[in-house]
Design a protein around this motif. Structure first.
Motif, PDB file in Angstrom:
ATOM      1  N   LEU A 192     -25.002  34.818  39.756  1.00 18.21           N
ATOM      2  CA  LEU A 192     -24.825  36.454  40.079  1.00 18.21           C
ATOM      3  C   LEU A 192     -22.977  36.527  39.989  1.00 18.21           C
ATOM      4  O   LEU A 192     -22.658  35.336  41.128  1.00 18.21           O
ATOM      5  N   GLU A 243     -31.345  42.656  39.439  1.00 16.25           N
ATOM      6  CA  GLU A 243     -30.472  42.507  40.398  1.00 16.25           C
ATOM      7  C   GLU A 243     -29.386  43.525  41.147  1.00 16.25           C
ATOM      8  O   GLU A 243     -28.719  43.096  41.363  1.00 16.25           O
ATOM      9  N   GLU A 244     -30.129  44.761  40.619  1.00 15.13           N
ATOM     10  CA  GLU A 244     -29.103  45.477  42.249  1.00 15.13           C
ATOM     11  C   GLU A 244     -29.788  44.881  43.450  1.00 15.13           C
ATOM     12  O   GLU A 244     -28.767  45.104  44.158  1.00 15.13           O
ATOM     13  N   SER A 252     -27.078  41.408  43.882  1.00 11.26           N
ATOM     14  CA  SER A 252     -26.026  41.557  44.445  1.00 11.26           C
ATOM     15  C   SER A 252     -25.273  42.625  45.042  1.00 11.26           C
ATOM     16  O   SER A 252     -24.176  42.242  45.541  1.00 11.26           O
ATOM     17  N   GLU A 253     -26.726  42.902  46.137  1.00 12.14           N
ATOM     18  CA  GLU A 253     -26.173  43.778  47.274  1.00 12.14           C
ATOM     19  C   GLU A 253     -25.972  42.882  47.861  1.00 12.14           C
ATOM     20  O   GLU A 253     -24.923  42.802  49.040  1.00 12.14           O
ATOM     21  N   ALA A 255     -21.578  34.821  44.050  1.00 13.22           N
ATOM     22  CA  ALA A 255     -22.642  34.239  44.920  1.00 13.22           C
ATOM     23  C   ALA A 255     -21.824  32.693  44.778  1.00 13.22           C
ATOM     24  O   ALA A 255     -22.531  31.728  45.167  1.00 13.22           O
ATOM     25  N   VAL A 308     -25.604  39.635  47.376  1.00 14.98           N
ATOM     26  CA  VAL A 308     -23.931  38.784  47.271  1.00 14.98           C
ATOM     27  C   VAL A 308     -22.650  39.590  47.635  1.00 14.98           C
ATOM     28  O   VAL A 308     -22.074  39.177  48.495  1.00 14.98           O
ATOM     29  N   ARG A 309     -22.608  40.929  48.026  1.00 14.65           N
ATOM     30  CA  ARG A 309     -21.493  41.797  48.076  1.00 14.65           C
ATOM     31  C   ARG A 309     -21.536  41.480  49.403  1.00 14.65           C
ATOM     32  O   ARG A 309     -20.281  41.530  49.995  1.00 14.65           O
TER      33      ARG A 309
END
Length: 398
Positions: free
Chosen positions: A226, A188-189, A192-193, A229, A195-196
Motif C-alpha cells: 500500500l 483495503e479501506e 489504508s487507514e 507503507a 497506514v495513514r
C-alpha cells in the motif's frame, strides 16, 4: 516493582486475580480434552502433514549432514525463496541479504521486532481480540498495550475508534491479517487507514500475515504493497500455516533493511538459528506451483463449511471466516452467555473442545466477546463430521 516475567504473564492473560502465575486456558482445555477423549478443535494446528516432497527434502538434508547451525539470518536459499515468493505473489522486491531474516516460527519474529523497536513509555496498538503472543511480547518489552475493537458480525473496526486509539506515544501497530481468532480479512479501506495513521504518528507497522494463503474468496492484500507503507512495515509469515508443518517452526520477517537489522540484533540472542534441515525444504515449498496454494485453500474452505453447518445445526450463531482456519460461534442464542464456562464443560458434555474468545482480550474486550467460542477446522474432514454429530446433541445437555 513488577518484573519482566510478570509483565509477560499479564500480557498473555496468565496472571490470576491474586497476582499468581496462572495456567493458560489453552493448556486447561487441552488437558480436559485428553481427559474426556474429546475431539480437540481448540488447538490451532492441522492433524495431517503437509506435502510429502517437502518431508523427503528435509529427511535428505538430515541424512546428508545439514544438522548444525544455519546462519543467524537463515540459509541464503530460503531467504532467496522468500524474496521470490513475495515478488511472484505480490510484486514486492526484497534484498535477501539485507531485508529478510529466517526465524523460529512467526512467534520469534514477533518477539524480535517488538523487543527491538518498543519499550517503556511507548504504546503498541493491536486490534482486539488479539493473538496472545502480541500481549505477552508487549508486556515483556515494557510498552503499553492499547487496542481497537473488532466488532461482530464481520469483525471490522470502527475507523473513528481506530483513529482515537492512536496517540503520539504509539510506536508500533501490530496487524494480523487474515485475523486470528476472528477469521476476518481486512479490506483495503481498513488497511489504508492503518497506514495513514501510522504515517501520521510515525509508527512502525508489524504485519503478521501467516494465514496469507488460507483465504476463502477475498484477495489477500499485503500491507507493504500500500502507498506509504513499505518504508515502515515489517512483514511476518511462516511455513507452519502454509505447509502444515507447525512443528518445524520456520518463519520469516522482511522489510526495510534498518528495521530488519534491529530485529536481527534481538533475534541473535533468542534462538540465533533455526531448524537447519527444514529450511531447504521450505525453500522448495515456497517455489511450488501456485496450484498448491489455491488447492490448499479450497480444501480448507470445504472443512470450514462442514464445521459451520454442524455449529449452526447445534444452535450457535456462526460467523463464517474469510481466512485462517478458525470459526467463531456465538452461544447467546442457546441461552448461554459465558463461553468460557461452556468451553470448560464441552469436553465432558459432548466430547468436543473449543477456545473461548475472551482469552484473546483485555478485561473490557472480554466482556464484549464473552459469548464467543473459537473452533479450529484444520482437521480431517471425517473428524469434523464426527464433531458436528456430537455438537448436534449439545442443546439437550446444557
Amino acid at each position: 516493582m513488577i518484573s519482566p516475567w510478570q509483565r509477560t504473564a499479564q500480557g498473555a492473560n496468565l496472571m490470576g486475580p491474586d497476582g499468581s502465575l496462572g495456567v493458560t486456558i489453552f493448556e486447561e482445555i487441552t488437558t480436559l480434552a485428553a481427559q474426556h477423549q474429546a475431539i480437540n478443535l481448540g488447538q490451532g494446528f492441522p492433524d495431517e502433514d503437509g506435502p510429502a516432497e517437502l518431508r523427503r527434502i528435509a529427511q535428505e538434508a538430515i541424512a546428508s549432514g545439514h544438522n548444525q547451525y544455519a546462519p543467524g539470518k537463515g540459509i541464503l536459499d530460503l531467504r532467496r525463496a522468500v524474496a521470490e515468493h513475495q515478488e511472484r505473489f505480490y510484486g514486492i522486491t526484497l534484498d535477501p541479504e539485507q531485508e529478510i531474516i529466517i526465524s523460529t516460527g512467526a512467534t520469534e519474529a514477533i518477539a524480535s521486532a517488538v523487543l527491538a523497536l518498543t519499550g517503556p513509555g511507548d504504546e503498541v496498538l493491536t486490534f482486539e481480540p488479539f493473538y496472545d503472543s502480541y500481549g505477552a511480547m508487549i508486556g515483556l518489552s515494557g510498552a503499553t498495550h492499547t487496542t481497537a475493537a473488532l466488532l461482530a458480525p464481520n469483525f471490522m473496526p470502527d475507523l473513528a475508534v481506530l483513529e482515537n486509539s492512536f496517540s503520539p506515544r504509539t510506536k508500533m501497530v501490530i496487524l494480523n491479517n487474515p485475523h486470528n481468532p476472528t477469521g476476518a480479512m481486512f479490506p483495503e479501506e481498513v488497511l489504508s487507514e492503518v497506514v495513514r495513521l501510522a504515517v501520521k504518528y510515525d509508527a512502525v507497522i508489524l504485519t503478521d500475515e501467516v494465514y496469507e494463503h488460507l483465504t476463502f474468496g477475498p484477495r489477500h492484500i499485503p500491507v507493504a504493497t500500500l502507498p506509504g507503507a513499505a518504508q515502515r512495515t515489517l512483514t511476518i509469515s511462516s511455513a507452519g500455516k502454509t505447509f502444515s508443518f507447525t512443528g518445524w517452526k520456520i518463519g520469516w520477517l522482511s522489510g526495510p533493511a534498518e528495521l530488519v537489522a534491529a530485529a536481527r540484533t534481538v533475534k541473535q540472542f533468542l534462538t540465533y538459528s533455526s531448524g537447519t534441515p527444514f529450511q531447504s525444504a521450505i525453500a522448495a515449498g515456497l517455489r511450488m506451483d501456485k496450484s498448491y496454494f489455491t488447492d490448499a485453500a479450497a480444501t480448507l474452505a470445504r472443512k470450514r463449511d462442514v464445521l459451520g453447518a454442524g455449529l449452526r445445526a447445534a444452535g450457535f450463531d456462526v460467523y463464517l471466516p474469510q481466512g485462517t482456519y478458525f470459526i467463531n460461534a456465538d452461544t447467546q442464542r442457546m441461552g448461554v452467555n459465558d463461553a468460557t464456562e461452556l468451553a470448560r464443560r464441552l469436553p465432558e458434555l459432548i466430547g468436543v473442545a473449543a477456545i473461548p474468545v475472551p482469552v484473546f482480550c483485555h478485561p473490557e474486550g472480554a466482556q464484549r466477546t464473552r459469548s464467543l467460542l473459537r473452533f479450529a477446522f484444520c482437521k480431517k474432514e471425517s473428524l469434523l463430521e464426527e464433531a458436528a454429530e456430537r455438537l448436534s446433541t449439545l442443546q439437550a445437555k446444557i
